[in-house]
Write a protein that holds these residues in place. Sequence first.
Motif, short mmCIF file in Angstrom:
data_model
loop_
_atom_site.label_atom_id
_atom_site.label_comp_id
_atom_site.label_asym_id
_atom_site.label_seq_id
_atom_site.Cartn_x
_atom_site.Cartn_y
_atom_site.Cartn_z
N UNK A 523 0.81 -1.21 0.00
CA UNK A 523 0.00 0.00 0.00
C UNK A 523 0.85 1.27 0.00
N UNK A 524 2.17 1.12 0.02
CA UNK A 524 3.06 2.28 0.14
C UNK A 524 3.01 3.15 -1.10
N UNK A 525 2.90 4.45 -0.87
CA UNK A 525 2.96 5.44 -1.94
C UNK A 525 4.38 6.00 -2.03
N UNK A 526 4.63 6.81 -3.06
CA UNK A 526 5.94 7.45 -3.19
C UNK A 526 6.29 8.25 -1.93
N UNK A 527 5.31 8.89 -1.36
CA UNK A 527 5.55 9.72 -0.17
C UNK A 527 5.92 8.90 1.06
N UNK A 528 5.70 7.57 1.00
CA UNK A 528 6.03 6.71 2.12
C UNK A 528 7.47 6.21 2.08
N UNK A 529 8.16 6.43 0.96
CA UNK A 529 9.53 5.95 0.83
C UNK A 529 10.46 6.84 1.64
N UNK A 530 11.14 6.25 2.60
CA UNK A 530 11.99 7.02 3.50
C UNK A 530 13.39 6.41 3.56
N UNK A 531 14.18 6.90 4.49
CA UNK A 531 15.58 6.50 4.64
C UNK A 531 15.75 5.72 5.94
N UNK A 532 16.48 4.62 5.87
CA UNK A 532 16.81 3.83 7.06
C UNK A 532 18.32 3.78 7.22
N UNK A 533 18.75 3.75 8.46
CA UNK A 533 20.18 3.67 8.78
C UNK A 533 20.38 2.40 9.61
N UNK A 534 21.29 1.55 9.15
CA UNK A 534 21.48 0.24 9.77
C UNK A 534 22.95 0.06 10.14
N UNK A 535 23.19 -0.42 11.36
CA UNK A 535 24.54 -0.72 11.83
C UNK A 535 24.70 -2.23 11.95
N UNK A 536 25.92 -2.71 11.63
CA UNK A 536 26.26 -4.13 11.72
C UNK A 536 27.50 -4.25 12.61
#
Length: 553
Positions: A523-536
Amino acid sequence: MRFGDVVVKRNVPCTMRDGVNLYADIYLPEESGDYPVLLLRQPYGRKIASTVSHAHPVWYASRGYMVIVQDVRGRGDSEGEFVPFVHEAEDGCDAVEWAAKLPYANGKVGMYGFSYQGITQWAAASLRPPALKTIVPSMTAGDVHRWAYPHGSFSSGMLIWAFQLARDSARRAGDLEAEQACSRIMASPDAMLRHLPVNDRHPILERYCPAYFDWVNRPEYDAYWLSLNWLPAFLRSPIPAFHIGGWYDFLLEGTVQSYQALQETAPARTPDLFHRLEIGPWVHIPWGRKAGGVDHGPEADGDMHAKQARWFDYWLKGERDNGLYEEPAVRYFDLQARAWKTAEAYPEQAGGGRKWLLSGSAKPANGALGGGRLTETAPDGEAAPDVFVYDARLPMPLAGYVPADRSGIQDRTEILVYTGEPLAETVAVLGAPVVNACVQSMEGPTDLVAILSMLEPDGTARFLSVGRAEIGRNDGWCRARIVMRPIAATFQPGSAIRLELTGSAFPALIRHPNGIPLHDARRAEESDLTIAVVAVKSRAGMESWIELPVTED
């Protein structure tokens, strides 16, 4: 009529239990007699007869078989409404029993075909029609959920396939405009694959393939998917099955799942009941030698036409002395050795083999020139955790599963890259690699995507496998376990193992929008696309690693 030195009967009706007529073409040897039957049921028009991968029915008929190619319900000339998958069990069962009683049939039926034509075999066999003696499902799955959600996320390939099905439905309805629109989308699918939301009510699909919305809107394994899983019923009363897969096929996991289910639950192997698995260096279409631009050599075709004919000779003609029973149960093509190998069984567990630990260094692991390493000794305990940023608007690419060179992509610093030392010895692998990583997400939920490649001495990084796991937003470290696509590969001395960790592999895997659970991504729209930051992180007591299912070969 006669064609190709065999007798062809066209438009032969077969009446289903509800009165609907399905139509078939029948190919017969010229000599009169009673023959075993090979039944192929497909939704793409019976003249095609799966010849994108299989020998034409003329070839089988010339070897002493009656070959029947039938349009499934609502396709080609057949009556009724086509609803993908839904009618194939009962219709297939009825078609088998009808075929066994035709003039010149000896009462024994085998089924063959790939992709959807493989689905029709699993469906029919689940009802155990007495005349059905064996099946040869190729590049398919006995559990349709593995088609739609092969990595636990919706397959973008289902969208383009839906337009392929809609195109034929539009032609059947005389809607030339819709048919042409579908052809354009199939020829240039990029824009449609990027279109959001994934479950958008496209008018062509609403009219000509509404089943697509059942697939995309059902991320959980519910009663709908259970009704399209024919493995449990098949396992209660199995018949001999010859599974054929391709290492680069998008349905590989379904092929392996089906065979493993039989391997784990079937009775002890006897001359009257056994199963086979063969996996070649092929994409879905074609089964050639140069998938991904890599020449796999003249043996790459595996002589699969003869292999299938020999299987049918054993089970339908009673040729029990043709050596089939004595052969190993598993035959597979090693992608680097450029050779076919055999095994008595397919590995039952993912991973469970040789372990390489992720290790950072004073230099961040971002990109191939970074400091990420794979080591079989303790990781560097002083290294800071490695961090990547995944922007869902700019997903990292993976077009498909062919052995493409990823070295250029691996220069991207949005990717963590961990590379082992050049190997001093040969390392042969068969099965599913597993990544187990200690991770933390600043913005979640998001995906952790793992991509395995072989770094060759000339700097080529040949793609081998991919997998994903969803990680949530958390304030501490958590474990992410990723079971990757199965592979068969031999790392030669001088080559090295390379692992990428990032947030996407698009469009092979649907992109995670970030911030919402993946099962809501449809159901995600273009406006729902965001940034995630992940540490390993990988250090003593909190190691991250990749396990390869190493064989003795």
